[in-house]
Design an enzyme around this catalytic site. Sequence first.
Site, mmCIF file in Angstrom:
data_model
loop_
_atom_site.group_PDB
_atom_site.id
_atom_site.type_symbol
_atom_site.label_atom_id
_atom_site.label_comp_id
_atom_site.label_asym_id
_atom_site.label_seq_id
_atom_site.Cartn_x
_atom_site.Cartn_y
_atom_site.Cartn_z
ATOM 1 C CB THR A 188 -0.853 -0.052 1.281
ATOM 2 O OG1 THR A 188 -1.839 -1.053 1.110
ATOM 3 C CG2 THR A 188 -1.532 1.258 1.598
ATOM 4 N NE ARG A 216 -9.399 -6.584 3.399
ATOM 5 C CZ ARG A 216 -8.315 -5.812 3.435
ATOM 6 N NH1 ARG A 216 -7.957 -5.107 2.382
ATOM 7 N NH2 ARG A 216 -7.583 -5.739 4.519
ATOM 8 N N GLY A 218 -10.531 -2.782 3.182
ATOM 9 C CA GLY A 218 -9.678 -2.719 4.375
ATOM 10 C C GLY A 218 -9.717 -1.346 5.019
ATOM 11 N N GLY A 240 -0.443 -1.803 6.493
ATOM 12 C CA GLY A 240 -0.335 -3.028 7.295
ATOM 13 C C GLY A 240 -1.627 -3.804 7.259
HETATM 14 N N1 ASP Z 1 -3.748 -1.844 4.805
HETATM 15 C C1 ASP Z 1 -3.948 -2.426 3.508
HETATM 16 C C2 ASP Z 1 -5.209 -3.237 3.529
HETATM 17 O O1 ASP Z 1 -5.414 -3.969 4.478
HETATM 18 C C3 ASP Z 1 -2.824 -3.282 3.055
HETATM 19 C C4 ASP Z 1 -1.440 -2.705 3.196
HETATM 20 O O2 ASP Z 1 -1.225 -1.732 3.889
HETATM 21 O O3 ASP Z 1 -0.508 -3.248 2.573
HETATM 22 O O4 ASP Z 1 -5.961 -3.186 2.591
#
Ligand code: ASP
Length: 330
Positions: A188, A216, A218, A240
């Site tokens: 991300t 989904r 996040g 994360g």
């Molecule tokens: N936080 C992001 C998610 O869960 C993924 C990431 O930060 O790599 O969609």
Amino acid sequence: MAESSSPGMKREDPDRNSKMSAVVVVHGGAWAIPDQLAEASVDGVKAAACEGSSVLKRGGSALDAVEAAVRALEDNPAFNAGHGATLNADGEVELDAIIMDGRTLASGAVSSVKNIANPVSLARAVMEKTAHVMLTSRGANLFAESIGVVTVPPDTLLTEYEKKEWEKHKTYVTGVDEDFNTQWAHDTVGAVAVDRAGNVACATSTGGIRNKMVGRVGDSPVIGAGGYADNLSGAVSCTGHGESILKVTLARLILSHVERGKSVADSSQLSLQYMADRVRGAGGSIVVSPSGQWAATFTTDRMAWAAVDQDVLCSLPAPRGQWAIRRLLT
Ligand code: ASP
């Protein structure tokens, strides 16, 4: 224990106003970045930080700077955002993004968009041209069409690397449950900035987690979780394990510590440690305060990040486990 980088500038530095300078910090995701992606990740975050910084130098706002930095990362196939995003369980791209303006708390977000190359700019349009904070999926696309945002065939956002990784991992069912300290995860992107007027802004953009369920969403596009910006405390972009970040509303949690007088570095460390202890989640954050104090902090194996502070580019291509710097300017 969280690792952190911080310029160590005291929030109450009496000289800070007279030498108020613009700062931009970007991240390219907190996870166990494999060695073969390390160089491209570090180069990418450095280029994006420079992009954001040049906007600030030309007199642009913090909001303009974070949008420009995140667009650069979305266009870079090394990162899990825009071009190069991870794929869901059906092998499709579904993108999420947020942007927030610390002057007014105005915020815009999109989730589950499939054919938009720069979701961060669509999120900004949601903020500026609608009465809403988030548009999702088909609604976000209808809005994009109504304001003339160019759509791209979803396949053009796919990279060979991601197709191979998805093929390799599609039979695993762990998906969103893993702890983000494996090479399952991806990267991300996000940016925070403060401009010369002391206004802060944040932006975060992602393809989410590889092999996620269709639909989904996040933390990344959720206000207070994947990002938050308030001129009264600072701006944060998180990365994360999204489900963990959502449970502790990580961006707001960090700023709540700042509001109680903690430094941005301590606030980040305390909050990431809380997320680890309370829900066993790993991740990272970048933070900047209106006075220009900043930190890049993570509990994963690695996090690619870069900052431009007082015209100095800071980043660190260091060995595994040592990707944080402690840059003390006091
Ligand atoms: N936080 C992001 C998610 O869960 C993924 C990431 O930060 O790599 O969609």
